[in-house]
Write a protein that holds these residues in place. Structure first.
Motif, PDB file in Angstrom:
ATOM      1  N   GLY A 177      43.988  29.649  49.106  1.00 30.07           N
ATOM      2  CA  GLY A 177      43.822  30.258  47.790  1.00 30.07           C
ATOM      3  C   GLY A 177      42.739  29.586  46.980  1.00 30.07           C
ATOM      4  N   ARG A 181      39.198  31.369  45.611  1.00 33.62           N
ATOM      5  CA  ARG A 181      38.768  31.364  44.208  1.00 33.62           C
ATOM      6  C   ARG A 181      37.331  30.848  44.071  1.00 33.62           C
ATOM      7  NH1 ARG A 181      44.194  31.115  44.375  1.00 33.62           N
ATOM      8  NH2 ARG A 181      45.339  32.077  42.623  1.00 33.62           N
ATOM      9  N   ALA A 245      39.199  38.597  40.086  1.00 35.44           N
ATOM     10  CA  ALA A 245      40.289  37.639  39.866  1.00 35.44           C
ATOM     11  C   ALA A 245      41.595  38.347  39.541  1.00 35.44           C
ATOM     12  CB  ALA A 245      39.919  36.683  38.736  1.00 35.44           C
ATOM     13  N   ASP A 247      42.905  40.562  41.192  1.00 40.09           N
ATOM     14  CA  ASP A 247      43.605  40.832  42.452  1.00 40.09           C
ATOM     15  C   ASP A 247      44.351  39.609  42.975  1.00 40.09           C
ATOM     16  OD1 ASP A 247      42.598  43.436  42.476  1.00 40.09           O
ATOM     17  OD2 ASP A 247      40.759  42.794  43.484  1.00 40.09           O
ATOM     18  N   LEU A 248      44.187  38.475  42.315  1.00 41.44           N
ATOM     19  CA  LEU A 248      44.878  37.254  42.729  1.00 41.44           C
ATOM     20  C   LEU A 248      46.302  37.245  42.177  1.00 41.44           C
ATOM     21  CD1 LEU A 248      41.918  34.811  42.052  1.00 41.44           C
ATOM     22  CD2 LEU A 248      42.862  35.368  44.299  1.00 41.44           C
ATOM     23  N   PRO A 297      40.849  38.540  33.604  1.00 39.81           N
ATOM     24  CA  PRO A 297      40.606  37.353  34.425  1.00 39.81           C
ATOM     25  C   PRO A 297      40.740  36.088  33.572  1.00 39.81           C
ATOM     26  CG  PRO A 297      38.958  39.031  34.878  1.00 39.81           C
ATOM     27  CD  PRO A 297      39.718  39.504  33.677  1.00 39.81           C
ATOM     28  N   GLY A 324      42.948  33.667  38.006  1.00 40.34           N
ATOM     29  CA  GLY A 324      43.701  34.867  38.360  1.00 40.34           C
ATOM     30  C   GLY A 324      43.960  35.706  37.125  1.00 40.34           C
TER      31      GLY A 324
END
Length: 414
Positions: A177, A181, A245, A247-248, A297, A324
């Protein structure tokens, strides 16, 4: 079927007290004795209390390898760092981990850098290995430990021939993860560290990151209140975070976990437990009643230590682990809360109060003022348990300064 051990719950405040007490001499001595060492002196450096989870502690010890006792360099004095944790089920048994039971606590202990979760820490603290694997050099690098939270994260700076890189270690499950990023930010205009090639085996638990130019906002604030920096600069930086972001995974904000952090604060300041519970309740009520704004975001840990600048231009956004979907108000509240603590802890630096007022004025125009101040109070509540001695004050005194700062921010939200 083997009997299940009868384990009693030990309150966090009692756990913190035991881990810093003279009773720890026995487990530390046993850990060293098993390695052919005799304990001479020890000191508790600090403890880390994870909300709703384990308590870990670090110690500095001076020990001696007895003459005639075998092993290398008999009769020499050594200074080592040892770790201990109450983590149950997180720490796997192994040759570098020793178990102990004291005052009802089940402990796991280790000799630094053999952190039982951050398995690449021995590699990251080996100057010759880092030189070979990161810089392709024969001469050892210069290493400095930037941050270390046992079982959770470590950051080291490596320098060689005018070049620098940062080694960031996390539990293995979190590294994919983190890398995702950084790749998202590399594709956009945000000045975040780049991922550098990392050796596959030795550093499988580490991300190697580029160094960035600039001076931390913390340093600029302390020097002159960051006089050349416009608070609006940080709104523009947050606007530049990539839309991907969203989609995180969504993470709860600091203020959304006020009750969890109240428990860690109360363990650090048991005499203030009722007041801390009331504070957390007030934060929760204020947060629930004020508009938070849409999901956008977000950085997730947006404070002065994670921002580098040159003049008035941002040159680095650091620690992007929390990137995120989130609320703009939470990023601004994080910076405001940290700045409020910095000002409160340094009453002899009026430039910090001026900066705090200027940032609050700009941020209150960008988001709901009540939400901003309530969530900033939630951020400061998370900082109470981590207070240390400094600025001529004890750890307890500095924790109380943070607690009072959280109360002031909550009053501002009202």
């Amino acid at each position: 079927m083997p009997a299940v051990p009868n384990r009693r719950h030990v309150p966090a405040a009692d756990t913190l007290s035991v881990l810093s007490s003279a009773a720890m001499r026995g487990p530390l001595q046993d850990l060293l004795r098993a390695r052919g060492l005799k304990l001479e002196h020890w000191e508790h450096l600090r403890s880390h209390h994870r909300p709703g989870g384990a308590v870990s502690a670090l110690y500095r010890v001076r020990c001696r390898r007895p003459a005639g006792g075998g092993g290398p360099n008999p009769g020499t004095d050594l200074t080592l760092h040892l770790g201990a944790t109450t983590a149950d089920g997180t720490v796997a048994a192994g040759p570098e981990v020793a178990a102990a039971r004291i005052a009802g606590l089940e402990l796991q202990l280790w000799v630094h850098p053999h952190d039982p979760v951050l398995r690449s820490l021995p590699w990251a603290t080996d100057a010759a290995a880092v030189a070979r694997d990161v810089f392709a050099a024969a001469e050892p690098v210069r290493l400095s430990l930037v941050a270390y939270r046992p079982l959770r994260r470590a950051v080291l700076r490596a320098e060689h021939s005018g070049q620098a890189a940062y080694l960031k270690l996390l539990p293995p499950a979190l590294l994919p993860g983190l890398r995702r990023r950084h790749r998202l930010l590399e594709a956009g205009s945000v000045p975040a560290p780049r991922l550098l090639p990392a050796p596959a085996d030795a550093a499988r638990g580490a991300a190697v990151l580029s160094a960035l130019p600039g001076t931390s906002l913390f340093r600029l604030l302390v020097d002159d209140g960051a006089a050349k920096v416009r608070p609006e600069t940080f709104l523009e930086l947050l606007d530049a975070l990539p839309s991907a972001a969203l989609d995180l995974p969504l993470r709860r904000s600091w203020a959304d976990r006020a009750e969890d952090y109240a428990a860690t604060a109360a363990a650090a300041l048991p005499g203030q437990a009722a007041r801390i519970r009331d504070l957390a309740r007030g934060i929760r009520e204020a947060v629930d009643s004020a508009p938070a704004g849409p999901l956008v975001p977000a950085h997730g840990d947006f404070h002065e230590g994670n921002l580098l600048l040159n003049g008035g231009t941002v040159t680095g956004l650091l620690d992007v682990d929390g990137l995120g979907p989130g609320r703009r108000v939470d990023d601004l509240a994080c910076l405001l809360g940290h700045l409020a603590v910095l000002a409160a802890a340094n009453p002899g630096r009026p430039q910090l109060d001026r900066a705090l007022a200027g940032y609050r004025r700009v941020f209150e125009e960008a988001v709901d003022p009540a939400a901003l101040n309530a969530r900033a109070a939630g951020v400061v509540l998370t900082l109470v348990s981590g207070a240390r001695a400094g600025q001529g004050a004890s750890r307890t005194r500095n924790a109380l300064v943070r607690l009072e700062t959280a109360h002031r921010l909550l009053r501002a939200a009202g």
